[in-house]
Scaffold this motif. Structure first.
Motif, PDB file in Angstrom:
ATOM      1  N   ARG A  10       0.829  -1.200   0.000  1.00  0.00           N
ATOM      2  CA  ARG A  10       0.000   0.000   0.000  1.00  0.00           C
ATOM      3  C   ARG A  10       0.876   1.267   0.000  1.00  0.00           C
ATOM      4  NH1 ARG A  10      -5.513  -0.494   2.686  1.00  0.00           N
ATOM      5  NH2 ARG A  10      -6.034  -2.694   2.605  1.00  0.00           N
ATOM      6  N   VAL A  11       1.919   1.248   0.807  1.00  0.00           N
ATOM      7  CA  VAL A  11       2.821   2.396   0.867  1.00  0.00           C
ATOM      8  C   VAL A  11       3.517   2.592  -0.479  1.00  0.00           C
ATOM      9  CG1 VAL A  11       4.931   3.310   1.917  1.00  0.00           C
ATOM     10  CG2 VAL A  11       3.171   2.242   3.353  1.00  0.00           C
ATOM     11  N   ALA A  12       3.962   1.495  -1.090  1.00  0.00           N
ATOM     12  CA  ALA A  12       4.635   1.579  -2.388  1.00  0.00           C
ATOM     13  C   ALA A  12       3.705   2.151  -3.456  1.00  0.00           C
ATOM     14  CB  ALA A  12       5.132   0.197  -2.797  1.00  0.00           C
ATOM     15  N   VAL A  13       2.444   1.744  -3.396  1.00  0.00           N
ATOM     16  CA  VAL A  13       1.456   2.242  -4.351  1.00  0.00           C
ATOM     17  C   VAL A  13       1.271   3.746  -4.182  1.00  0.00           C
ATOM     18  CG1 VAL A  13      -1.022   2.240  -4.843  1.00  0.00           C
ATOM     19  CG2 VAL A  13       0.206   0.084  -4.701  1.00  0.00           C
ATOM     20  N   LEU A  14       1.152   4.206  -2.949  1.00  0.00           N
ATOM     21  CA  LEU A  14       0.973   5.634  -2.692  1.00  0.00           C
ATOM     22  C   LEU A  14       2.200   6.450  -3.100  1.00  0.00           C
ATOM     23  CD1 LEU A  14      -0.847   5.776   0.765  1.00  0.00           C
ATOM     24  CD2 LEU A  14      -1.742   6.528  -1.436  1.00  0.00           C
ATOM     25  N   ARG A  15       3.375   5.881  -2.876  1.00  0.00           N
ATOM     26  CA  ARG A  15       4.607   6.596  -3.198  1.00  0.00           C
ATOM     27  C   ARG A  15       4.688   6.902  -4.697  1.00  0.00           C
ATOM     28  NH1 ARG A  15       8.048   3.020  -1.860  1.00  0.00           N
ATOM     29  NH2 ARG A  15       8.065   3.399   0.383  1.00  0.00           N
ATOM     30  N   ALA A  16       4.030   6.078  -5.513  1.00  0.00           N
ATOM     31  CA  ALA A  16       4.053   6.271  -6.965  1.00  0.00           C
ATOM     32  C   ALA A  16       3.083   7.344  -7.440  1.00  0.00           C
ATOM     33  CB  ALA A  16       3.731   4.946  -7.662  1.00  0.00           C
ATOM     34  N   PRO A  35       6.243  12.425   3.706  1.00  0.00           N
ATOM     35  CA  PRO A  35       7.196  11.561   4.434  1.00  0.00           C
ATOM     36  C   PRO A  35       6.708  10.114   4.507  1.00  0.00           C
ATOM     37  CG  PRO A  35       6.770  13.589   5.646  1.00  0.00           C
ATOM     38  CD  PRO A  35       5.787  13.557   4.530  1.00  0.00           C
ATOM     39  N   GLU A  36       7.670   9.205   4.591  1.00  0.00           N
ATOM     40  CA  GLU A  36       7.372   7.765   4.623  1.00  0.00           C
ATOM     41  C   GLU A  36       6.452   7.400   5.788  1.00  0.00           C
ATOM     42  OE1 GLU A  36       8.216   3.902   2.794  1.00  0.00           O
ATOM     43  OE2 GLU A  36       8.696   5.948   2.212  1.00  0.00           O
ATOM     44  N   SER A  37       6.715   7.963   6.950  1.00  0.00           N
ATOM     45  CA  SER A  37       5.906   7.630   8.130  1.00  0.00           C
ATOM     46  C   SER A  37       4.453   8.054   7.945  1.00  0.00           C
ATOM     47  CB  SER A  37       6.491   8.299   9.380  1.00  0.00           C
ATOM     48  OG  SER A  37       6.537   9.709   9.209  1.00  0.00           O
ATOM     49  N   THR A  38       4.249   9.170   7.267  1.00  0.00           N
ATOM     50  CA  THR A  38       2.897   9.653   7.022  1.00  0.00           C
ATOM     51  C   THR A  38       2.219   8.814   5.938  1.00  0.00           C
ATOM     52  OG1 THR A  38       3.668  11.872   7.560  1.00  0.00           O
ATOM     53  CG2 THR A  38       1.510  11.690   6.517  1.00  0.00           C
ATOM     54  N   LEU A  39       2.980   8.390   4.951  1.00  0.00           N
ATOM     55  CA  LEU A  39       2.427   7.512   3.910  1.00  0.00           C
ATOM     56  C   LEU A  39       1.874   6.232   4.516  1.00  0.00           C
ATOM     57  CD1 LEU A  39       4.799   7.632   0.787  1.00  0.00           C
ATOM     58  CD2 LEU A  39       2.477   8.535   1.013  1.00  0.00           C
ATOM     59  N   ALA A  40       2.559   5.732   5.528  1.00  0.00           N
ATOM     60  CA  ALA A  40       2.104   4.502   6.184  1.00  0.00           C
ATOM     61  C   ALA A  40       0.729   4.703   6.817  1.00  0.00           C
ATOM     62  CB  ALA A  40       3.119   4.069   7.237  1.00  0.00           C
ATOM     63  N   LYS A  41       0.517   5.872   7.410  1.00  0.00           N
ATOM     64  CA  LYS A  41      -0.791   6.150   8.006  1.00  0.00           C
ATOM     65  C   LYS A  41      -1.850   6.355   6.920  1.00  0.00           C
ATOM     66  CE  LYS A  41       1.392   8.365  11.985  1.00  0.00           C
ATOM     67  NZ  LYS A  41       1.650   9.647  12.690  1.00  0.00           N
ATOM     68  N   LEU A  42      -1.445   6.996   5.842  1.00  0.00           N
ATOM     69  CA  LEU A  42      -2.355   7.226   4.725  1.00  0.00           C
ATOM     70  C   LEU A  42      -2.743   5.906   4.060  1.00  0.00           C
ATOM     71  CD1 LEU A  42      -3.594   9.740   3.378  1.00  0.00           C
ATOM     72  CD2 LEU A  42      -1.669   9.731   1.779  1.00  0.00           C
ATOM     73  N   ALA A  43      -1.801   4.969   4.051  1.00  0.00           N
ATOM     74  CA  ALA A  43      -2.053   3.664   3.422  1.00  0.00           C
ATOM     75  C   ALA A  43      -3.182   2.910   4.120  1.00  0.00           C
ATOM     76  CB  ALA A  43      -0.776   2.829   3.423  1.00  0.00           C
ATOM     77  N   ASP A  44      -3.330   3.141   5.416  1.00  0.00           N
ATOM     78  CA  ASP A  44      -4.395   2.463   6.166  1.00  0.00           C
ATOM     79  C   ASP A  44      -5.784   2.896   5.721  1.00  0.00           C
ATOM     80  OD1 ASP A  44      -2.575   1.043   7.690  1.00  0.00           O
ATOM     81  OD2 ASP A  44      -2.479   2.567   9.262  1.00  0.00           O
ATOM     82  N   LEU A  45      -5.856   4.039   5.043  1.00  0.00           N
ATOM     83  CA  LEU A  45      -7.146   4.575   4.610  1.00  0.00           C
ATOM     84  C   LEU A  45      -7.573   4.039   3.244  1.00  0.00           C
ATOM     85  CD1 LEU A  45      -6.590   8.324   5.609  1.00  0.00           C
ATOM     86  CD2 LEU A  45      -7.727   6.523   6.942  1.00  0.00           C
ATOM     87  N   LEU A  46      -6.680   3.336   2.555  1.00  0.00           N
ATOM     88  CA  LEU A  46      -7.001   2.821   1.222  1.00  0.00           C
ATOM     89  C   LEU A  46      -8.018   1.684   1.313  1.00  0.00           C
ATOM     90  CD1 LEU A  46      -3.468   2.726  -0.439  1.00  0.00           C
ATOM     91  CD2 LEU A  46      -5.288   4.396  -0.826  1.00  0.00           C
ATOM     92  N   GLN A  47      -9.050   1.782   0.495  1.00  0.00           N
ATOM     93  CA  GLN A  47     -10.097   0.763   0.476  1.00  0.00           C
ATOM     94  C   GLN A  47      -9.965  -0.088  -0.794  1.00  0.00           C
ATOM     95  OE1 GLN A  47     -14.010   2.351  -0.105  1.00  0.00           O
ATOM     96  NE2 GLN A  47     -15.049   0.404   0.258  1.00  0.00           N
ATOM     97  N   PRO A  48      -9.703  -1.396  -0.659  1.00  0.00           N
ATOM     98  CA  PRO A  48      -9.604  -2.250  -1.843  1.00  0.00           C
ATOM     99  C   PRO A  48     -10.989  -2.554  -2.417  1.00  0.00           C
ATOM    100  CG  PRO A  48      -9.225  -3.534   0.143  1.00  0.00           C
ATOM    101  CD  PRO A  48      -9.402  -2.124   0.586  1.00  0.00           C
ATOM    102  N   LEU A  49     -11.110  -2.417  -3.735  1.00  0.00           N
ATOM    103  CA  LEU A  49     -12.380  -2.685  -4.423  1.00  0.00           C
ATOM    104  C   LEU A  49     -12.121  -3.525  -5.666  1.00  0.00           C
ATOM    105  CD1 LEU A  49     -13.936   0.908  -4.297  1.00  0.00           C
ATOM    106  CD2 LEU A  49     -14.595  -1.042  -2.874  1.00  0.00           C
ATOM    107  N   LEU A  50     -13.109  -4.322  -6.038  1.00  0.00           N
ATOM    108  CA  LEU A  50     -12.997  -5.189  -7.210  1.00  0.00           C
ATOM    109  C   LEU A  50     -14.131  -4.895  -8.175  1.00  0.00           C
ATOM    110  CD1 LEU A  50     -11.351  -7.583  -8.403  1.00  0.00           C
ATOM    111  CD2 LEU A  50     -13.039  -9.111  -7.355  1.00  0.00           C
TER     112      LEU A  50
END
Length: 203
Positions: free
Chosen positions: A61-67, A75-90
């Motif tokens: 999730r972090v790698a996806v956001l970094r792109a 910052p990396e630490s903030t990206l990690a928190k932001l990654a928790d908000l990502l909702q996977p959908l199909l």
């Protein structure tokens, strides 16, 4: 299933160039496309996707956001928190993620699959793995400028505008990073416009 998926992809990408062809063949094409989408969904419902397709670990999730360009300064630490908000959908082939004119309220990152960006029958672009769409909806609530339709089974990670606003309120470094990126984009656009104007003056 694979054959139907290929036909759906072909028909969704195809467009008639003359008004006469659109009038004579357009309705039949739309009917055939809907029939193939229905058949494809029927086939896929009988062989459901493995349940772990929506499982995405934290590092991915972090790698996806970094792109994503607007998070380039986050910052990396903030990206990690932001990654928790990502909702996977199909989404399935032929399914619309959103339509032109819909209110923008989220950003999407493609983890698997392929989508078509279009305005009616006119194709504007194709997007695949790691591509992002709808990111400006994180910053405003303007209507969508185009529709997004899946060409095949597509797995996306969605970031909602409300969650993003809350994140910016609690972590100002996110807002600062986004502002810096948007400022660079604006400066580049102004430079391009100045060069275009200069060229037009010379011509």
């Amino acid at each position: 299933e694979q054959w139907y998926a290929q036909q759906v992809n072909f028909l969704q990408a195809h467009q008639y160039f003359t008004q006469a062809a659109r009038e004579v063949r357009g309705e039949g094409k739309r009917a055939n496309l809907q029939a193939m989408i229905a058949r494809l969904e029927q086939l896929r419902s009988s062989s459901p996707t493995a349940p772990d397709v929506l499982q995405v670990n934290q590092s991915e999730r972090v790698a996806v956001l970094r792109a994503v360009s607007i998070f380039a300064e986050t910052p990396e630490s903030t990206l990690a928190k932001l990654a928790d908000l990502l909702q996977p959908l199909l989404y399935h082939a032929g399914e619309t993620v959103f339509s032109k004119g819909d209110q923008g309220d989220s950003m999407y990152i493609i983890r698997r699959g392929r989508v078509r960006v279009h305005d009616g029958e006119m194709t504007l672009n194709y997007l695949g793995v790691s591509d992002v769409f709808g990111e400006m909806a994180l910053l405003d609530v303007e209507p969508r400028l185009a529709s997004i339709t899946c060409l095949e089974e597509t797995h996306v990670l969605r970031l909602a505008q409300d969650d993003f606003y809350e994140m910016m309120a609690n972590h100002p470094e996110v807002a600062r990073g986004v502002i810096r990126v948007l400022n660079r984009r604006l400066r580049a656009r102004v430079r391009d416009m100045a060069q275009d104007f200069e060229y037009m003056q010379q011509m």
